[in-house]
Each structure stands twice: as structure tokens, then as C-alpha cells.
Design a protein around this motif. Structure first.
Motif, PDB file in Angstrom:
ATOM      1  N   PHE A   1      -7.430 108.847  -5.104  1.00 32.24           N
ATOM      2  CA  PHE A   1      -8.488 108.222  -4.821  1.00 32.24           C
ATOM      3  C   PHE A   1      -8.668 107.043  -3.734  1.00 32.24           C
ATOM      4  O   PHE A   1      -9.127 106.984  -2.872  1.00 32.24           O
ATOM      5  N   LEU A   2      -7.460 106.503  -4.010  1.00 33.09           N
ATOM      6  CA  LEU A   2      -7.211 105.245  -2.962  1.00 33.09           C
ATOM      7  C   LEU A   2      -6.645 105.754  -1.715  1.00 33.09           C
ATOM      8  O   LEU A   2      -6.153 104.834  -0.926  1.00 33.09           O
ATOM      9  N   ALA A   3      -6.052 106.975  -1.911  1.00 34.10           N
ATOM     10  CA  ALA A   3      -5.245 107.360  -0.533  1.00 34.10           C
ATOM     11  C   ALA A   3      -6.174 107.860   0.740  1.00 34.10           C
ATOM     12  O   ALA A   3      -6.107 107.933   1.735  1.00 34.10           O
ATOM     13  N   VAL A   4      -7.544 107.778   0.180  1.00 37.76           N
ATOM     14  CA  VAL A   4      -8.576 108.001   1.166  1.00 37.76           C
ATOM     15  C   VAL A   4      -9.131 106.718   1.784  1.00 37.76           C
ATOM     16  O   VAL A   4      -9.555 105.761   1.036  1.00 37.76           O
ATOM     17  N   ASP A   5      -8.865 106.614   3.024  1.00 39.69           N
ATOM     18  CA  ASP A   5      -9.172 105.182   3.634  1.00 39.69           C
ATOM     19  C   ASP A   5     -10.364 104.573   3.360  1.00 39.69           C
ATOM     20  O   ASP A   5     -10.613 103.327   3.291  1.00 39.69           O
ATOM     21  N   ALA A   6     -11.244 105.504   3.662  1.00 37.84           N
ATOM     22  CA  ALA A   6     -12.883 105.213   3.617  1.00 37.84           C
ATOM     23  C   ALA A   6     -13.079 104.601   1.916  1.00 37.84           C
ATOM     24  O   ALA A   6     -13.835 103.604   2.176  1.00 37.84           O
ATOM     25  N   ILE A   7     -12.628 105.216   1.188  1.00 37.55           N
ATOM     26  CA  ILE A   7     -12.538 104.564  -0.410  1.00 37.55           C
ATOM     27  C   ILE A   7     -12.078 103.259  -0.467  1.00 37.55           C
ATOM     28  O   ILE A   7     -12.516 102.275  -0.986  1.00 37.55           O
ATOM     29  N   SER A   8     -10.834 103.381  -0.195  1.00 34.71           N
ATOM     30  CA  SER A   8     -10.095 102.148  -0.261  1.00 34.71           C
ATOM     31  C   SER A   8     -10.651 100.868   0.406  1.00 34.71           C
ATOM     32  O   SER A   8     -10.697  99.693  -0.023  1.00 34.71           O
TER      33      SER A   8
ATOM     34  N   PHE B   1     -13.744 100.512   1.413  1.00 36.72           N
ATOM     35  CA  PHE B   1     -15.023 100.160   0.605  1.00 36.72           C
ATOM     36  C   PHE B   1     -14.799  99.502  -0.436  1.00 36.72           C
ATOM     37  O   PHE B   1     -15.695  98.356  -0.618  1.00 36.72           O
ATOM     38  N   LEU B   2     -13.950  99.825  -1.366  1.00 35.96           N
ATOM     39  CA  LEU B   2     -13.609  99.044  -2.420  1.00 35.96           C
ATOM     40  C   LEU B   2     -12.712  97.767  -2.312  1.00 35.96           C
ATOM     41  O   LEU B   2     -12.587  96.873  -3.308  1.00 35.96           O
ATOM     42  N   ASN B   3     -12.133  97.669  -1.060  1.00 32.35           N
ATOM     43  CA  ASN B   3     -11.516  96.528  -0.885  1.00 32.35           C
ATOM     44  C   ASN B   3     -10.145  96.483  -1.831  1.00 32.35           C
ATOM     45  O   ASN B   3      -9.867  95.416  -2.118  1.00 32.35           O
ATOM     46  N   LEU B   4      -9.629  97.709  -1.965  1.00 31.78           N
ATOM     47  CA  LEU B   4      -8.433  97.820  -2.800  1.00 31.78           C
ATOM     48  C   LEU B   4      -7.386  98.556  -2.034  1.00 31.78           C
ATOM     49  O   LEU B   4      -7.559  99.552  -1.608  1.00 31.78           O
ATOM     50  N   GLU B   5      -6.192  97.825  -1.970  1.00 28.23           N
ATOM     51  CA  GLU B   5      -5.112  98.352  -1.289  1.00 28.23           C
ATOM     52  C   GLU B   5      -4.385  99.325  -2.301  1.00 28.23           C
ATOM     53  O   GLU B   5      -4.464  99.297  -3.408  1.00 28.23           O
ATOM     54  N   PRO B   6      -3.920 100.447  -1.703  1.00 29.27           N
ATOM     55  CA  PRO B   6      -3.152 101.491  -2.502  1.00 29.27           C
ATOM     56  C   PRO B   6      -1.889 100.875  -3.140  1.00 29.27           C
ATOM     57  O   PRO B   6      -0.878 100.913  -2.671  1.00 29.27           O
ATOM     58  N   ASN B   7      -1.936 100.356  -4.355  1.00 32.17           N
ATOM     59  CA  ASN B   7      -0.765  99.587  -4.997  1.00 32.17           C
ATOM     60  C   ASN B   7      -0.948  99.814  -6.480  1.00 32.17           C
ATOM     61  O   ASN B   7      -2.111 100.233  -6.983  1.00 32.17           O
ATOM     62  N   LEU B   8       0.168  99.529  -7.244  1.00 29.72           N
ATOM     63  CA  LEU B   8       0.097  99.603  -8.609  1.00 29.72           C
ATOM     64  C   LEU B   8      -1.016  98.862  -9.465  1.00 29.72           C
ATOM     65  O   LEU B   8      -1.837  99.590 -10.315  1.00 29.72           O
ATOM     66  N   ASN B   9      -1.450  97.673  -8.990  1.00 32.78           N
ATOM     67  CA  ASN B   9      -2.746  97.035  -9.514  1.00 32.78           C
ATOM     68  C   ASN B   9      -3.940  97.631  -9.264  1.00 32.78           C
ATOM     69  O   ASN B   9      -4.680  97.799 -10.230  1.00 32.78           O
ATOM     70  N   SER B  10      -4.101  98.322  -8.003  1.00 32.83           N
ATOM     71  CA  SER B  10      -5.291  98.990  -7.725  1.00 32.83           C
ATOM     72  C   SER B  10      -5.368 100.121  -8.619  1.00 32.83           C
ATOM     73  O   SER B  10      -6.657 100.601  -8.895  1.00 32.83           O
TER      74      SER B  10
END
Length: 423
Positions: free
Chosen positions: A113-120, A122-131
């Protein structure tokens, strides 16, 4: 009081089992496993894992046709044929395994889900464990609310998910026929230099072969469980073997090893329409998690109903008497798994719980078939099939982690002794 709708072989057993089998591991880890192990070793991993699943499925199917089946899935089947101590010990282990399957798939969903740049973005979430933990927790709540509303609604969503997976397969097939990227110079046939070991890869892959227990867990929702469980389980496992070997071939011959090892989701590279592949990933991960959300609380409530666990877990509510306190407990345990956050750590945990459960299921079938004159299943297989399954499980448990195997077996025997004394 309204009665919940009963389901047939396809919707009640095959579909939830197949969707669980072609879930998070296929979409998010199979390409990486091919990159690490090469095609030949990947096929061995698939065959070993699915052989254990197939043998265990045969043992469960035979036990399931011995007595009348109600809600409680594997636990109910085993406890009524083999007694509460054995059924309870395996049932608790299977329930924990199914609960961590929820965590595994929701973390996998969050990854893609967060591998999609547009989604990450928009949500202001970097693709990492906490996200991943945040996204997985939100969707855990959504899935449990869906199950709170209606089991029937949750089961019906599987048809939409199945459609999404079929679209993703069509997209992958078109991508293989009309590739947008140049083919690798050499197919990925052999292990990578200094790659991850065979047994570590097997432990990460094995949860993919355990999806059939999702269908068995729906035993109380089936019109004819004695017929549906053997047919649905065997069909789902065989279909899963075919899909995994075909996908391993596709990965090996169409994607460069470097991409397999380092891309976030190499399977997206295959798709002619990448959005369809994403749809398949999201559908497969969420539906597998939903299958365990449906099955794990029912199994937990069935164990509690027999007095093995506290009776408050049997408390039901709603028109169809869903075990909602059991649901809440399962959600809490699943959240604990989500907090781990790493797919490669959660997968071996799931493997250990399932593997020790499968070992005891096969051993119990062998002993029952060998010693009990009252054991008369209509689905007949040789007792040595169960013995082979037990020995295979012990071998792989030992090879994966000897200390964990010893601890798991001791805990299972301790649970068995406590239940037997209480009983």
C-alpha cells in the motif's frame, strides 16, 4: 433468532482456502525467494511445504468424516474424534497461528500500500516499519468491524477479491506475452552467491501452504462439512501448488535477479497493467486476513465452550450469535503481531505454530487409525500417511530451529497434560 446462511464447498471451503494460499507470500515474497534460492530450490521449497500441507489436509479430511461436525474448525474435528486434551492442545496452537496470519497479511498489505508513491505522499507516511504498523492497525480495525456487522457479508466479499486476483493473473499473463522490459540474459536457476539459506527461505514461505485451515475453520457455516471439507481442502492445495510453480517459472525467466532481490514488489514488474496487480495484492492480503478474522474467534469460542478456556470467551451477540469477546481477544493478539512490523520475522513465527500443530494432527490421526476400533471415517487413507506427515514436520522443525522445536513440543505436551488433568 435469525440463522446464519450455510455455505457450500466452493464458497465455504475452497475459496477462502485458495485465497489464503495465494496471499501475501506469493505476491510479496515469492519473487525474492526465487532471487535468493533460484528456480530449482524454490520448486523444492514449494513441493516440500505443499506436501506437508497436503498430507495434513488428508489427515484432517479423514478425521472430519468420522463424527458430526459443528463450529470450531480443526479444534472441533480433533476434539470430537481424539478427545479434548489432544484437540485442545492443537486447537490453541492453530488459533494462535491463524491470529498471526492476520498480522502477517496486514503488514504485507501495508508494505504494498505504501509502496505506491501517490498513497504514501498523500498520507505523509514514509515506507518504514512504523508506517506499516499504523496502516496495518487501521485495516485490522476495519476487518473486525466488517466481521462484527455480518459473517455473511465478510464471506461475500471473497467473490470480489477472487475477481481482483483473476484480473491480476490476466495482467501478469499479458505482461509475460508482451513484456515492457527486456528479458534477463540468464534465467535465475541457482542460488545467489552468499544468499539466504534454504531453511530460512522455507520458514518464510511455509505460511503460504497453510491457507487450507481457513476453510476448515468455517466448519460450522457449511451445509455439508463432511463432503465440503475434503473436496475444498484438497482442491485448494492442488490449485495452490500449480499457481506457485507457474509463478516461480515466470519470475525466474522474466525478471533479472537484481530486481527480484531488491525491488519492493517485483511482481508488479510483470504486470501489463500494474494497477491490476496491485488490486490482486491488496485483495489477496486483505481476504486472507479476513479469513482468519472469521475463523480464529470461532475456534477460540469452541475451545472455551468445552471448558478448556474461560467461559466468558463463549459470550455471543448479534442476530447470528457471533463470539464477539473472542473476536476482541484475537484482535489484541493480532495487534501484538502487527507491532513486530517485519514480514520476514512474522512469517517464521507463523511457520512454527502451524508446523507443530500439523505434526500433532498427523500423529493423532496415525494413533487413532492404528489403535481405535471406533474410528470409522468415510474418507479413508492409510495410517502411514499421517506418520509420514508427522516425521516430515519434525524434520523441518528441527532444521529450522532445534531449540524452538523442542520448546514448541514441550509447550504442546504441557497444554495436553493440563487439559487432561482438568478434564
Amino acid at each position: 433468532m435469525a440463522k446464519s446462511k450455510k455455505f457450500g464447498t466452493f464458497s465455504g471451503v475452497f475459496l477462502p482456502s485458495f485465497l489464503a494460499i495465494v496471499g501475501v507470500i506469493m505476491y510479496l515474497r515469492l519473487g525474492w525467494i526465487v532471487g535468493q534460492a533460484g528456480l530449482y530450490n524454490t520448486i523444492l521449497i514449494v513441493l516440500f511445504a505443499c506436501t506437508i500441507a497436503l498430507i495434513t489436509g488428508l489427515s484432517i479430511a479423514s478425521i472430519a468424516t468420522d463424527k458430526k461436525i459443528k463450529a470450531g474448525g480443526v479444534y472441533y474435528i480433533l476434539s470430537r474424534s481424539l478427545g479434548l486434551p489432544m484437540g485442545g492442545a492443537i486447537g490453541i496452537s492453530i488459533t494462535l497461528a491463524m491470529t498471526f496470519v492476520i498480522s502477517l497479511n496486514l503488514i504485507g498489505f501495508a508494505e504494498s500500500f505504501l509502496a505506491v508513491d501517490a498513497i504514501s505522499n498523500f498520507l505523509n507516511l514514509e515506507p518504514n516499519l512504523n508506517s506499516y504498523r499504523i496502516v496495518a492497525t487501521v485495516f485490522l480495525i476495519i476487518l473486525f468491524i466488517t466481521n462484527f456487522i455480518s459473517t455473511s457479508l465478510a464471506v461475500k466479499t471473497q467473490y470480489f477479491v477472487f475477481g481482483g486476483i483473476i484480473l491480476s493473473f490476466i495482467s501478469i499473463l499479458l505482461g509475460v506475452i508482451f513484456p515492457s522490459n527486456p528479458q534477463p540474459a540468464m534465467p535465475v536457476l541457482y542460488p545467489a552467491d552468499n544468499g539466504v539459506g534454504f531453511m530460512v527461505l522455507f520458514a518464510i514461505f511455509f505460511p503460504a501452504a497453510t491457507g487450507f485451515t481457513t476453510g476448515v475453520a468455517m466448519s460450522g457455516e457449511l451445509k455439508n462439512p463432511k463432503k465440503s471439507i475434503p473436496l475444498g481442502v484438497m482442491g485448494a492445495i492442488i490449485a495452490g501448488i500449480i499457481v506457485y510453480i507457474l509463478m516461480a517459472l515466470v519470475f525466474s525467466f522474466t525478471i533479472d535477479r537484481n530486481v527480484l532481490l531488491h525491488a519492493e514488489s517485483p511482481i508488479i514488474e510483470l504486470g501489463y497493467f500494474s494497477s491490476f496487480v496491485l488490486l490482486g495484492i491488496w485483495g489477496a492480503t486483505l481476504s486472507t486476513a479476513l479469513g482468519s478474522v472469521l475463523g480464529a474467534p470461532k475456534t477460540l469460542a469452541a475451545i472455551a465452550n468445552d471448558g478448556v478456556l474461560p467461559k466468558f470467551l463463549t459470550k455471543t451477540s448479534g442476530k447470528t450469535n457471533e463470539p464477539r469477546i473472542a473476536m476482541i481477544l484475537i484482535a489484541i493478539i493480532a495487534e501484538a503481531g502487527i507491532l513486530i512490523g517485519d514480514l520476514n520475522i512474522i512469517a517464521p513465527i507463523v511457520t512454527m505454530f502451524f508446523m507443530v500443530s500439523y505434526a500433532f494432527i498427523n500423529l493423532a490421526f496415525f494413533l487413532e487409525k492404528w489403535s481405535s476400533t471406533d474410528f470409522r471415517p468415510s474418507f479413508k487413507i492409510s495410517k502411514y500417511v499421517g506418520l509420514l506427515g508427522f516425521l516430515l514436520c519434525l524434520f523441518f522443525l528441527f532444521e529450522i530451529h532445534p531449540l524452538s522445536m523442542l520448546l514448541a513440543v514441550v509447550v504442546m505436551l504441557l497444554i495436553h497434560a493440563i487439559i487432561k488433568r482438568k478434564n
